[in-house]
Design a protein around this motif. Structure first.
Motif, PDB file in Angstrom:
ATOM      1  N   GLU A 369      14.222  15.886 -17.442  1.00 12.71           N
ATOM      2  CA  GLU A 369      14.924  14.789 -18.131  1.00 12.71           C
ATOM      3  C   GLU A 369      14.469  13.440 -17.593  1.00 12.71           C
ATOM      4  O   GLU A 369      14.274  12.484 -18.351  1.00 12.71           O
ATOM      5  N   ALA A 370      14.304  13.378 -16.277  1.00 12.92           N
ATOM      6  CA  ALA A 370      13.841  12.127 -15.669  1.00 12.92           C
ATOM      7  C   ALA A 370      12.494  11.734 -16.248  1.00 12.92           C
ATOM      8  O   ALA A 370      12.267  10.571 -16.617  1.00 12.92           O
ATOM      9  N   MET A 373      12.765  10.538 -19.799  1.00  8.84           N
ATOM     10  CA  MET A 373      13.352   9.197 -19.891  1.00  8.84           C
ATOM     11  C   MET A 373      12.326   8.103 -19.637  1.00  8.84           C
ATOM     12  O   MET A 373      12.440   7.007 -20.164  1.00  8.84           O
ATOM     13  N   CYS A 374      11.343   8.382 -18.804  1.00  5.59           N
ATOM     14  CA  CYS A 374      10.416   7.302 -18.454  1.00  5.59           C
ATOM     15  C   CYS A 374       9.144   7.300 -19.293  1.00  5.59           C
ATOM     16  O   CYS A 374       8.367   6.357 -19.221  1.00  5.59           O
ATOM     17  N   ARG A 418      18.284  10.417 -27.298  1.00  5.45           N
ATOM     18  CA  ARG A 418      18.493  10.016 -25.891  1.00  5.45           C
ATOM     19  C   ARG A 418      17.210   9.600 -25.177  1.00  5.45           C
ATOM     20  O   ARG A 418      17.263   8.933 -24.160  1.00  5.45           O
ATOM     21  N   TYR A 419      16.034  10.003 -25.715  1.00  6.94           N
ATOM     22  CA  TYR A 419      14.798   9.590 -25.050  1.00  6.94           C
ATOM     23  C   TYR A 419      14.035   8.537 -25.868  1.00  6.94           C
ATOM     24  O   TYR A 419      12.853   8.323 -25.662  1.00  6.94           O
ATOM     25  N   ASP A 423      14.155   4.511 -19.924  1.00 12.51           N
ATOM     26  CA  ASP A 423      15.288   4.215 -19.055  1.00 12.51           C
ATOM     27  C   ASP A 423      14.862   4.522 -17.619  1.00 12.51           C
ATOM     28  O   ASP A 423      15.028   5.636 -17.138  1.00 12.51           O
ATOM     29  N   GLU A 425      15.974   3.315 -14.734  1.00 16.96           N
ATOM     30  CA  GLU A 425      17.072   3.562 -13.790  1.00 16.96           C
ATOM     31  C   GLU A 425      17.642   4.959 -13.975  1.00 16.96           C
ATOM     32  O   GLU A 425      17.891   5.682 -13.009  1.00 16.96           O
ATOM     33  N   GLY A 426      17.853   5.306 -15.249  1.00 14.58           N
ATOM     34  CA  GLY A 426      18.366   6.640 -15.541  1.00 14.58           C
ATOM     35  C   GLY A 426      17.433   7.714 -15.022  1.00 14.58           C
ATOM     36  O   GLY A 426      17.865   8.729 -14.457  1.00 14.58           O
ATOM     37  N   ALA A 429      17.731   8.034 -11.328  1.00 19.00           N
ATOM     38  CA  ALA A 429      18.969   8.732 -10.966  1.00 19.00           C
ATOM     39  C   ALA A 429      18.805  10.235 -11.179  1.00 19.00           C
ATOM     40  O   ALA A 429      19.186  11.045 -10.322  1.00 19.00           O
ATOM     41  N   LYS A 430      18.228  10.586 -12.338  1.00 21.19           N
ATOM     42  CA  LYS A 430      18.027  12.011 -12.636  1.00 21.19           C
ATOM     43  C   LYS A 430      17.101  12.663 -11.602  1.00 21.19           C
ATOM     44  O   LYS A 430      17.310  13.805 -11.188  1.00 21.19           O
ATOM     45  N   GLU A 433      18.940  13.356  -8.605  1.00 21.31           N
ATOM     46  CA  GLU A 433      19.805  14.510  -8.851  1.00 21.31           C
ATOM     47  C   GLU A 433      19.035  15.831  -8.740  1.00 21.31           C
ATOM     48  O   GLU A 433      19.570  16.852  -8.325  1.00 21.31           O
TER      49      GLU A 433
END
Lengths: 599, 505
Positions: A369-370, A373-374, A418-419, A423, A425-426, A429-430, A433
């Motif tokens: 997911e990370a 997101m990028c 969602r992608y 994001d 920062e998101g 964070a992921k 995690e």
């Protein structure tokens, strides 16, 4: 970049719809620009009554030349053979501009008569005949069935005598067409439903030619197949395999190669290795072709644009690069440029093999997911694709394309956007995690050299490195090789493209557990189950429902990230009408018999 | 000599064999022939891969595959070559024969033109050493030599084909362009002519005025779309050719040779009118027969008129007669240009070796060939022009400084005889080696040119084979070009020995 040749099933013939309600003013529609139609729907426009003119149109599909009348053998199944044979042989269906399956009513019709067992009844039009006068009958489809080496004939597996590119017909219809010799109708029964049943039948080849070349009496071949007498087919198979390949680069006796389409080889000229000129099939039962001579010239893509400008070619499909587009735009109004999406689509696939960064035992879903997101998908499209195709969009599906009708439906059911935005920062964070220690090395593998993919990786690097990844550009000339990075799962993210085949179930080996093309070893029982359901049904609704389930699961698990459909470019002399850009497997010549130059 | 040739053949065969092993190994390992199929989403992908594996024997190690190829290729020794099939299952034998024909057509003309022009440029720049002409030729030769072929080809297509075709649709030459052309060629002629300022000025003036006049007249009568030479120009051009042959032989000093030339011109003029109906619908055999009889007539005239200078007179006679014949033929060809334009519309093509389904008469077919050949020939010519002109210049300069040249000069031999008979002949000896080698090189070396101009010749065969990781076409290419290189080199060595008496041992 290697774009795979579309599968045999995709190579269906095309024709115009029947001219049942032909134009009221038949007198003036003598093949001039007056009969051009705007492509309102995906099917071919009705041309009305067409009188073939004596004009010539030059087209090129690339530098490789045509060499076989039978493009259904494993040796001859190439787009270069198919693009020519599509003008000569016809079948029950063709692909519409949006990839949809259209019935070719001139040739015949079919309807589903029973759902269980799934049964389809085919009727060949009464006037549909080969150019030598022999009617097109079920004999031709019996031969097509036999040529897939079905079990029932005792010629399957090691005993195979035919050399077909596909054995689907024999596998899904094990008992063969139910019919009589010389019949205009036949019935196919599927013991297990098959989602791609509509494109199972390809354009048939003339069985009467195979018959006489094999030294058989009229009807003997069809009878032998009906009697399930595989042993009688040896000579026929030999001719089917080799008799229609012209290795010596000269046209055969025209009696061997009758036509069932708008153009024919009878009277054609073949200037190997430079051009092939097709002439109209005088006894064609459908709408006559608009232009008298259709010349296929075998020209390398990089020489096509200047050839177009100089009139050496009239319709071209050059390489889709920014340079090409600008060059054609600079040529002025005399030439029309059309850009759009093709059926080849780029994607980033994760590796699920144990011990790699994104596998469940390492970073797992959070890391994937990370990464998702990028990845700056919109930026990649803005920088690399939009300069060619302004309308290009980020692709959010795997089993459909943005230009398909069902795209919105499938995407809205499977993906919430969602992608869409990067994001950082998101992503950071992921990544935290996921428990991986930053910076996380990510090896992106692709087949090098490929400038566009290198640029994509560069864009991903500059974005994702901010989120704590350390992207490694691992472009490799051997990426697809046996024992190369893709096959040995020696990558974290694979960047490559699939060429769509037009089949509904073709994604199964990619996404199901242990599938032959599931290089990243992805596994999800629900996805497997959905594929099983899809592959065992011939119902459109079921297929759509299962695709939605599959897409949703693939998004949730992040099998990979679709990026964009490759752009395609078509340019033509503006005086020619009815040239329509389309995203089908047959490419721009899908309606070549309708092309016509204004007087 | 025989031993020398035999040894050369043995070594060459060994080199060829070692090269073939290396090339086969490299081609087989240059990529993955199944690459395309691995990305395919078709359901029958495995079947397609299996079929390709079987056809190309991909499951065998490379040396076994090489052995299979060598087995077939070695049958060439008994003239029954079997070069196998390519990836698509087509016969490579057929492909290589077609490709060779196509490449030879492309390369032969370019090589001949490059040799003639290159040698001429080299000789002139050696004679005019350290003049503006010499520097210009050197500069131009190096510019041409360093031109990237694909770039030059694209530019040529733009200006030589697309823009020319636009122009020929409605041809006219503006006053400025006419002036520029006249001045350019005037300068060119004066640079070649050399001499003092007065002589150069005169050459410049005359050339420029004549050119200006011609272009203006041509423009006025729309010569560009309905060209012809007519008897006047044919006579004029043949007379120029005659003076060239005179210059090479006796100059103006021998009246009988001069008379031979004059009589040949007179006979030619008569024949020009007589032959017209015959030339309406000729064929190549007729043209060859006419050329042969032209040679006979020129030779006979020289033989009987020449007196003591029989050989020189016959050279001038045959040369002049052939030139007259050529211009007569060319005149006829030109008059058919209009007919060709009607058929072709845009005469100069950017791709291919002929208009598909071209149906013109004899001359129009020649036009079709030549217009298609024009651009690739120019490209191939200008890239090999440089080496010929440089080698010739160097070789000529070396010869000019030899002791025997000084001796000849001190005996009072004229500069003309000195340059043509003593210097040029000896200077040409080393050039033969380069010519032979270059020819072999060109057969395989036109890869880029062929591709850009859509000629499917040897280069295309090689490239397609390599792209598809398909060894058979590549090896066929190697077999032909490698053998050509070896044979040509050997011929060059033998020719060298026979041309130069000093090494004939």
């Amino acid at each position: 970049m290697a774009i795979a040749a579309a599968g045999a099933l995709a190579l269906t013939a095309c024709t115009s719809d029947s001219g049942s309600d032909s134009g009221s003013d038949g007198a003036d529609s003598s093949g001039d620009s007056g009969s051009s139609g705007s492509a309102a729907g995906p099917a071919k426009v009705d041309m009305g009554d067409v009188t073939t003119n004596d004009d010539t149109i030059y087209y090129s599909a690339g530098e490789q030349e045509w060499e076989a009348y039978n493009a259904d053998t494993s040796a001859t199944n190439s787009t270069y053979n198919a693009v020519v044979m599509d003008q000569i042989l016809e079948g029950f269906v063709y692909f519409g501009t949006d990839g949809s399956i259209q019935q070719n009513e001139d040739f015949g019709s079919y309807e589903v008569t029973s759902e269980d067992p799934f049964t389809v009844e085919y009727t060949i039009a009464d006037d549909a005949a080969w150019s030598d006068g022999t009617p097109i009958t079920s004999n031709d489809f019996l031969l097509q069935w036999a040529s897939s080496n079905p079990e029932a004939l005792g010629i399957a597996g090691d005993d195979a005598i035919f050399d077909p590119v596909s054995d689907s017909f024999g596998v899904y219809v094990p008992d063969g067409p139910e019919t009589e010799v010389d019949s205009k109708t036949f019935t196919l029964t599927y013991p297990t439903p098959y989602p791609d049943w509509e494109i199972l039948l390809t354009s048939p080849h003339p069985s009467h030619i195979v018959e006489s070349e094999a030294g058989m009496e009229a009807g003997e071949l069809a009878q032998a197949i009906l009697d399930k007498d595989g042993e009688a087919l040896g000579d026929a198979a030999e001719f089917w395999n080799d008799g229609w390949i012209f290795g010596d680069k000269t046209l055969p006796d025209p009696a061997l190669t009758p036509s069932s389409g708008p153009y024919t080889l009878d009277g054609a000229t073949w200037n190997s290795p430079e051009s092939l000129t097709l002439v109209p099939n005088e006894s064609y039962y459908g709408t006559a072709p608009a232009t008298g001579e259709l010349v296929f010239r075998f020209v390398a893509p990089e020489a096509q644009v200047q050839a177009l400008q100089n009139g050496d070619l009239n319709v071209v499909e050059p390489q889709a690069t920014v340079d090409t587009v600008q060059q054609i735009e600079a040529m002025g109004d005399q030439f029309t440029l059309e850009v759009g999406d093709t059926l080849t689509w780029e994607h980033l696939d994760f590796n699920f093999a144990d011990g790699t960064t994104f596998a469940e035992d390492e970073g797992g879903l959070a890391a994937r997911e990370a990464f998702a997101m990028c990845v700056p998908r919109q930026q990649i499209i803005d920088n690399l694709i939009a300069p060619i195709n302004e309308e290009a969009v980020v692709m959010n599906a795997r089993e459909t394309f943005p230009f398909y009708d069902n795209y919105e439906d499938i995407v809205s059911a499977s993906y919430d956007g969602r992608y869409d935005e990067v994001d950082i920062e998101g992503a950071a964070a992921k990544l935290e995690e996921s428990g991986l220690s930053t910076p996380v090395d990510v090896r992106i593998g692709y087949s090098a050299p490929n400038q566009r993919r290198s640029d994509e990786v560069a864009a991903i690097t500059s974005s994702c490195n901010e989120a704590g990844f350390n992207i490694l550009d691992e472009g490799d000339p051997d990426f697809f090789s046996a024992g190369g990075p893709l096959e040995t799962a020696n990558y974290d993210v694979a960047l490559f493209a699939w060429a769509g085949s037009g089949q509904k179930a073709s994604g199964e080996p990619i996404y199901s557990t242990g599938g032959g093309q599931n290089f990243g070893n992805y596994s999800n029982e629900e996805v497997d189950a959905a594929w099983d359901t899809l592959a065992a049904s011939s119902d459109e609704e079921v297929a759509l429902e299962q695709v939605k389930i599959i897409e949703k699961l693939l998004w949730d698990d992040l099998y990979g990230i679709p990026v964009f459909a490759h752009p395609g470019v078509v340019a033509y002399d503006s005086s020619i009408s009815n040239v329509i850009f389309n995203s089908t497997q047959t490419g721009i010549p899908w309606n070549a018999e309708q092309w016509v130059r204004a007087e | 000599m025989l031993q020398f040739v035999l040894r050369r053949i043995a070594i060459s065969a060994l080199v060829l064999w070692a090269g073939s092993v290396l090339l086969y190994f490299l081609v087989v390992n240059s990529g993955d022939p199944l690459d395309e199929l691995r990305q395919s989403q078709a359901t029958n992908r495995e079947q397609q891969m299996a079929a390709l594996t079987e056809r190309m024997n991909l499951d065998e190690p490379w040396y076994v595959r090489y052995g299979m190829w060598l087995g077939g290729a070695s049958k060439c020794l008994i003239l029954a070559c079997d070069l196998g099939v390519d990836r698509g299952g087509s016969d490579v034998n057929t492909a290589i024969v077609a490709a060779m024909g196509s490449s030879l057509r492309l390369v032969t003309l370019a090589t001949v033109i490059a040799i003639v022009l290159g040698v001429a440029m080299g000789v002139l720049s050696a004679i005019r050493q350290y003049t503006a002409f010499d520097y210009t030729v050197t500069f131009v030769a190096f510019v041409f030599f360093s031109l990237p072929v694909f770039w030059a080809a694209v530019l040529l297509k733009q200006y030589g084909a697309i823009e020319f075709n636009n122009w020929i649709a409605d041809p006219s030459v503006s006053l400025v362009t006419t002036l520029l052309i006249a001045i350019f060629f005037g300068l060119f002629a004066s640079a070649i002519a050399g001499g003092d300022t007065r002589r150069r000025g005169l050459t410049f003036g005359i050339t420029a005025v004549i050119l200006f006049a011609f272009i203006t007249i041509f423009d006025a009568i729309d010569w560009w779309v309905q060209p012809a030479l007519g008897p006047g120009l044919v006579l004029l051009l043949s007379a120029i050719a005659m003076s060239f042959f005179l210059m090479l032989t006796t100059g103006l000093r021998d009246k009988k040779v001069l008379i031979t030339g004059g009589v040949t011109l007179a006979v030619g003029l008569v024949v020009y009118f007589v032959i017209q109906p015959v030339l309406e619908e000729p064929n190549w055999w007729l043209i060859l027969a006419l050329a042969a009889s032209t040679i006979v007539v020129g030779g006979v005239l020289g033989y009987f008129i020449g007196g003591f200078e029989k050989r020189a007179a016959m050279t001038v006679g045959i040369g002049t007669a052939l030139s007259f014949g050529f211009y007569t033929f060319f005149d006829k060809l030109l008059t058919n240009w209009g007919g060709y334009l009607d058929i072709a519309g845009r005469p100069i093509s950017t791709i291919g070796s002929g208009t598909p389904n071209f149906g013109g008469n004899f001359y129009e077919t020649i036009w079709d060939w030549s217009t298609q050949l024009l651009l690739p020939t120019i490209v191939l010519t200008i890239i090999s022009l440089a080496s010929y002109s440089r080698y010739t210049r160097g070789s000529m300069l070396e010869t000019l400084q030899q002791d025997y040249m000084r001796t000849a000069r001190s005996k009072g031999v004229s500069e003309r005889v000195l340059n043509t008979r003593h210097a040029l002949r000896n200077a040409l000896i080393p050039i033969t080696t380069i010519v032979a080698f270059d020819f072999a090189n060109l057969i395989g070396g036109a890869v880029v040119t062929e591709r850009v101009f859509g000629w499917t010749g040897m280069g295309a065969l090689f490239q397609a084979g390599l792209d598809a990781v398909d060894p058979n076409p590549v090896m066929a290419f190697y077999l032909v070009t490698g053998t050509a290189a070896v044979v040509m080199n050997m011929l060059a060595d033998i020719a060298y020995a026979s041309l130069d008496p000093r090494i004939r041992r």
